[in-house]
Design an enzyme around this catalytic site. Structure first.
Site, PDB file in Angstrom:
ATOM      1  CG  HIS A 147      -0.480   0.020   2.526  1.00 17.84           C
ATOM      2  ND1 HIS A 147      -1.282   0.219   3.622  1.00 17.84           N
ATOM      3  CD2 HIS A 147       0.777  -0.116   3.018  1.00 17.84           C
ATOM      4  CE1 HIS A 147      -0.536   0.207   4.704  1.00 17.84           C
ATOM      5  NE2 HIS A 147       0.696  -0.008   4.382  1.00 17.84           N
ATOM      6  CD  GLU A 148       0.251   6.260   1.261  1.00 21.00           C
ATOM      7  OE1 GLU A 148      -0.812   5.841   1.751  1.00 21.00           O
ATOM      8  OE2 GLU A 148       0.316   7.303   0.588  1.00 21.00           O
TER       9      GLU A 148
END
Lengths: 600, 600
Positions: free
Chosen positions: A440-441
Site C-alpha cells: 500500500h501507499e
C-alpha cells in the site's frame, strides 16, 4: 521492559542524534519542550500498553463481519480508540488555529508508532483519520474546515482515503469514479472504490472519505483527477450527521494480516445520490495527494519499523530466558543448557533485527523532523534543499523498512522456533501485518520509479550529490576514530559506487532500461542510507562513551550502538555494492525477458 | 494450465537433466519405465487437482478443534487422504517385500510435491505416515513390520514423529521422556511430546507414533536415546487396533500456517500405562533418525519448493491477464492499459520466483535421485562418495528452499498487490505455510552447523573438493558456449571464493568462531549450488535448442531456461561472493556481541 517501545533508544535518537530540541525552540512548538515531550510519551505509552496491546490478538482473531448490513467489530476496538481520542492524539499534529495541539510531526510519528507496535490494525483507524484531516486542513475551504475538522480532531468522526478502484490500483490515472457538479456546487459521486481501510464500521459517529474522482470533460489520466470529501452521513449546516449518503458496503476483504482493520469495497451513489464536496480546485486531486505523500509514506515505513521493533523486543526477551543446547565447546551433555542468547547465530538474528528496527526508526524520525523543519524554515533556499532531501528519502523511508523490517520479523519468529510460528506469541502477527507495507501507499516498484525517475532523474542527481556530500562528511568524521575506521571506509566505498552507478543510470538514454534497474537501485541506496544512519549513531555513541560520568547501563547502551553499526556495515552494507554493480551495468535481463517464457 | 505442477519442466528435469532412465534400468525399479512414470504422474495430478486443491482454503480456514475430547477436522481432509490411499501412494516408495510398490524415491518426491502444492497441510498426514513407516521398515523387527506396516502402507493407519519436548526442540539430547522395560519386553513410555504434526485425529483407524525416549540408566545426552513405536490404540496379536494406549491430547497449537494439520502436545502414560515397542537396539534412536534424515530433509525442502512453484504459477497467470499502467515510454494516458507482465519489474519478480522454484526443484530431485542411486549402487567406493555428496547437499536442500522459496512467495504476493494480500488467492497461504520450513526438521542454524561442523569439517573438505571439481566441469563445459560464458565465469569465480573460504574456516582453530560463520556460509554455498544447477540447465537447453525439429513451444521453453540462468547468475549469484568474503574474514561480530546489549 516495555514490549512496544525502547524509551532509552528514543531519547538517544531524538535528543542526541537528531537534536530535536533545536527544532522545539521555534515559536510554532512553544508548548513542547523536552519535559513536555516525555510526559506525552509517558501518557501514550500507558494507553498503548493498557488499552491497545492486550486487545491485539483478539482484534486479529476476530475479523470484522457484516451483520444485518452493518460491520461488527470487537467492542474493545472502539473503546481503545475512544481512549486515544480522549488523550487528544487525533488533534496532535494540527495547528492551533484549527483546534489542534500543534505538536511537531516527529512527536506524532513516535506516538503513532507506539500504538502501531501495540496493535497495528486498531491504530490504522486513527492513522487514516489523521491523514484525511490533514488533507482537509491543508486544502479544504474555511467552511468545510470549520464544520468537519472539529469532530475529526476530537476523534468522534473517522476518515479514510479512497484512491484505488478494482481496475486501478497503482495506475491512478485510470480511475473511473465520476463527480458531476450540481447547481448548488455540490457534486454527485458515482463509482466503486477498493481496499478502503476503515471504509465502514459503527465505531465513529460519521466517516469522512477523501475520494479521488473525475469531473466529466476534464483531461485524461491523472491530470483530470479531483479530490472530494464525501461523508458517510450527510452533514447538516450545524455540523451534525444526518441521513446516510448512499455509500454502499459491497464487501469486506479478508486479508493475511491487519485483520482488525475493516477493508472495504465501497459503491458510491449506486442506489441514490451520493454527495461530495470539492476540495480545493478541480483537477488538482493528485497534486494535493502528493503534497501529503511524504508524511503518509513516513507513516507506512514507521509502522513497518515498529513491527520490527516489537519482534526484536519479544525475541530478545525470549533469547535471554529460553534455555536450549550448549556452546559448541561444551562437550558434556549433562551440563546445564544455556540461554539461547549464548549461541552466536541467535545473536546474529538479534543483531539483524536491532540493525533494521533501530536503524529504520532513526531514519523515520529523521524524515519526520524534516517535515517539521519544512514547516518552520524561512530561508527559501534552505527550504528548497530540505524539501529535495525529504523527497529523495521518501521512497527509502517507505520501502527500506517494508523490505528489511519484514525480514527482521522473519528472524524474530526463527529465534522462537516452533513457538514463534504459533499465535501464542505476537511475532507471526507482526510478520503478517508487516507484509502489507510493501504494497500500500505505493508498491516497492513504484517507489523505485519515483526515486530513479522523479527524484534523481528530476534534477539530474543534484540533490543526491548534495546528500552524498553530507554522508561523506559523516564518513570523514568517523575516519578520525580508530574503532570506526573500517566502517567509515566501507561507507565511503559504497558512496563512490553510488555516484558512479547514478551517473551510469542518468547517462542511459533508454528510459525503459533505466527504470528496469530502479527497484534494485532503490534497495541499494536504502542500504547506504542506513549505513550512514548507523555510522552517525556510532559517532554519537563514541562521543558519549568518552564521558566519565556514564552509568553501567548507559555504557552498555552505547556499546550496543557500536556493535550494531559494525554488524550492519559488515553483514549488510556490502550487499549494496553487489546491487549497484548490477545497476551500473544497465542489466537488461528482466527488460528483455520475453513474456512468453512465463507460460501462456 | 495446471496450478500445482509444470509437467513440461518435470520432463526436462527428470529425463533431460537427471537422466533418470539410467536409474530405472536397475532391476529394483523394473516396474517403472518412462511411460509408467507418466501414468503415475497423470493419476497423481488428477487426484491432487480434484481432491486436494479445491479443499485447501477450507482446510486452512477451519483449523482442527477439540470437540468432546476428540479432534475434529473438515470432512474433506479424511476423504482426500482416502483417495490418496486408494491410489496406492502410501505404499509407493516401499520395497515389494514389505508390500510396497518399490517406486524410485524421486517419483515419490515428485508425487508428494504435487499434493503438497495443492494442499500442503492435508498432505502432511501422508508425508508423516510414510516417514514413520520408513523408519519401521528400516529398523523394526520382522514381527512389527509384518503386523504394522500393512495398515500404514494401505493408508488406514497414520504415523507421526515424536522428537521434540517443551524443553527440548533443537537440543534432542535433553529430552526427558522415559521408557521403562517390562518383563514381557514391552516398554512403559512416560513423558510429554510437543509439536506433533498429525498427533491426534479421527481420520485413520490408528496412529503409529515413532517416539524418542530414554531408557533409565543409559548414557547422558543423545547417546542415551532409543526409538520406540507407540500406537494410539494397542495392537492385538492379529493386528487389529484395540483399547486406547493412554496417550492424552494435552492441546492443539494454533499456527500461522499449515493450519489443516493438527499439531499437538501429547502426554504419554500420564493416567495409565502407555506401551511402546523398542525399535532396533537400545540407545541407537538418534542414529536411526539420522538414517532417515536425508529423505526427510529433501521432503521439507521440496515442500517449500512446491509452495514457490504454486506461487509462481498463480502470479504468472495473474501477470498475463491483469492490465495496469503503461510502459514508461507511453505518454498518452488515454492509451489502453497493458498486462502487467509488460513491466520489467514484474518480470524481475517472476524471474526471481522461476529461478528459485525451478532451481530448487531440480536440486531436490537431484538429491532424491541420489537416494535411489544409493539404494542400488554396488561399488563401495562409489557408494561412499555418493553418500558423502548427498550428506553435503542435505543441509542445502533443506535450507535453501526454506529461505529463497519463501522469498519467492513474497514476490508472488507482490505481483498481485492488494489482491495477493487477501485470502481470495492462495499466495498468502503459501507464504504462511512456507514459513514453517526453516524451523522444523532442523532449523537454518542447525543446518549451518551440520554443514560446517559435520559435513565439511568431518572429512576436512574432501567431499566438498570433489563436488567443487564436478561444478568446475560444468563451468568448463559452459565456457565453450559463447552465450553462457559470462555465467560460466561467474560460477567459476564463486568456486574459487568457496574453496578459499572453506580453507579459512577449516584452518580456524576456534570452533566457536568457525561455527559463528556457519549459517552465512551455508547460504552462500547454497547459492553456488543453485548457480551450478542453473548452468547445467542452461547447458541442456543450449543442446536442445540446437535441434532442428523443435516446436515453437519447446523453443520458448528452452529459451526460458537460458534467461532464468542469466537472471540467477547476475542478480543472485554475486550475493554469495559477498557472504563468502564475510566468512573468509572469520567475522566475529556476532560471536563477540555481549548478551547485555540486547537488554535485560
Amino acid at each position: 521492559m516495555s514490549m512496544i517501545v525502547d524509551r532509552r533508544e528514543l531519547d538517544f535518537v531524538l535528543f542526541e542524534l537528531l537534536d530535536v530540541e533545536s527544532l522545539l525552540r521555534h515559536p510554532r512548538f512553544h508548548a513542547y519542550d523536552r519535559s513536555a515531550i516525555q510526559q506525552m510519551l509517558d501518557m501514550a505509552q500507558k494507553i498503548a500498553e493498557q488499552k491497545f496491546l492486550p486487545h491485539a490478538a483478539e482484534a486479529d482473531a476476530n475479523e470484522p463481519v457484516i451483520v444485518d448490513g452493518k460491520v461488527k467489530l470487537p467492542a474493545a476496538t472502539g473503546a481503545a480508540l475512544r481512549d486515544y481520542a480522549e488523550a487528544g492524539f487525533f488533534a496532535l499534529p494540527f495547528s492551533e488555529e484549527v483546534g489542534g495541539l500543534q505538536a511537531p510531526w516527529f512527536l506524532h510519528t513516535v506516538i503513532t508508532g507506539m500504538f502501531s507496535c501495540a496493535n497495528a490494525s486498531v491504530t490504522n483507524y486513527a492513522f487514516l483519520t489523521i491523514a484525511a484531516a490533514n488533507l482537509l486542513s491543508a486544502f479544504g475551504s474555511n467552511t468545510l474546515r470549520q464544520t468537519l475538522l472539529p469532530p475529526m480532531l476530537e476523534g468522534r468522526w473517522f476518515g479514510t482515503m479512497c484512491l484505488s478502484e478494482p481496475q486501478a490500483g497503482s495506475s491512478l490515472g485510470d480511475i473511473t469514479t465520476t463527480a458531476t457538479e450540481r447547481t448548488d456546487g455540490l457534486f454527485r459521486i458515482k463509482g466503486t472504490k477498493m481496499w478502503i481501510s476503515g471504509g465502514d464500521h459503527e465505531i465513529s459517529e460519521n466517516i469522512v472519505h477523501m475520494v479521488l474522482a473525475k469531473i466529466p470533460g476534464g483531461p485524461a489520466g491523472t491530470k483530470g483527477i479531483s479530490l472530494f470529501l464525501v461523508p458517510k452521513r450527510r452533514v447538516g449546516p450545524d455540523g451534525t450527521p444526518g441521513p446516510l449518503n448512499n455509500i454502499a458496503l459491497a464487501g469486506l476483504n479478508h486479508k493475511m494480516g491487519q485483520r482488525g482493520t475493516t477493508n472495504c469495497l465501497l459503491n458510491f451513489g449506486e442506489s441514490g445520490e451520493c454527495l461530495g464536496y470539492l476540495i480545493g480546485e478541480p483537477h488538482r486531486g493528485i497534486e494535493y495527494m502528493f503534497h501529503m505523500m511524504n508524511e503518509a509514506r513516513i507513516g507506512v515505513g514507521h509502522a513497518s519499523t515498529m513491527a520490527a521493533l516489537g519482534g526484536y523486543l519479544h525475541s530478545a526477551e525470549y533469547a535471554r530466558t529460553r534455555t536450549q543446547g550448549r556452546r559448541p565447546d561444551q562437550k558434556n551433555p549433562a551440563s546445564p543448557q544455556v540461554p539461547i542468547i549464548e549461541h552466536a547465530d541467535i545473536r546474529r538474528m538479534l543483531l539483524a533485527q536491532k540493525a533494521a528496527a533501530e536503524g529504520a526508526q532513526a531514519l523515520c524520525l529523521y524524515c519526520a523532523a524534516l517535515v517539521d523543519e519544512l514547516a518552520i524554515l524561512d530561508d527559501p533556499n534552505e527550504k528548497q534543499w530540505k524539501a529535495s532531501l525529504l523527497g529523495l528519502l521518501t521512497p527509502v523511508v517507505k520501502s527500506w523498512p517494508s523490505e528489511h523490517c519484514l525480514e527482521a520479523n522473519k528472524w524474530a519468529i526463527q529465534i522462537l522456533g516452533g513457538y514463534g510460528y504459533t499465535r501464542d506469541f505476537p511475532l507471526e502477527r507482526f510478520y503478517r501485518d508487516n507484509r502489507l507495507n510493501h504494497i500500500h501507499e505505493g508498491t516497492f516498484g513504484i517507489q523505485g520509479m519515483d526515486l530513479v525517475g522523479r527524484k534523481v532523474g528530476g534534477d539530474r542527481g543534484e540533490a543526491l550529490d548534495r546528500f552524498v556530500t553530507m554522508m561523506r562528511e559523516t564518513a570523514t568524521a568517523a575516519l578520525g576514530i580508530e574503532e570506526l575506521q573500517p566502517e567509515a571506509w566501507r561507507l565511503d566505498g559504497c558512496l563512490d559506487a553510488l555516484v558512479e552507478t547514478t551517473q551510469a543510470l542518468l547517462a542511459c538514454e533508454d528510459p525503459l532500461l533505466r527504470l528496469a534497474n530502479a527497484t534494485v537501485y532503490l534497495d541499494a541506496f536504502g542500504h547506504i542510507v542506513l549505513g550512514w544512519i548507523w555510522l552517525r549513531k556510532a559517532l554519537a555513541a563514541t562521543a558519549a562513551l568518552a564521558r566519565s560520568d556514564l552509568s553501567e547501563a548507559d555504557r552498555t547502551f552505547y556499546e550496543g550502538k557500536l556493535v550494531t553499526c559494525r554488524y550492519f556495515s559488515r553483514y549488510e552494507l556490502p550487499h549494496s555494492m553487489t546491487r549497484l554493480a548490477l545497476c551500473k551495468s544497465l542489466e537488461a535481463t528482466c527488460l528483455d525477458a520475453p513474456a512468453r517464457i512465463f507460460g501462456e
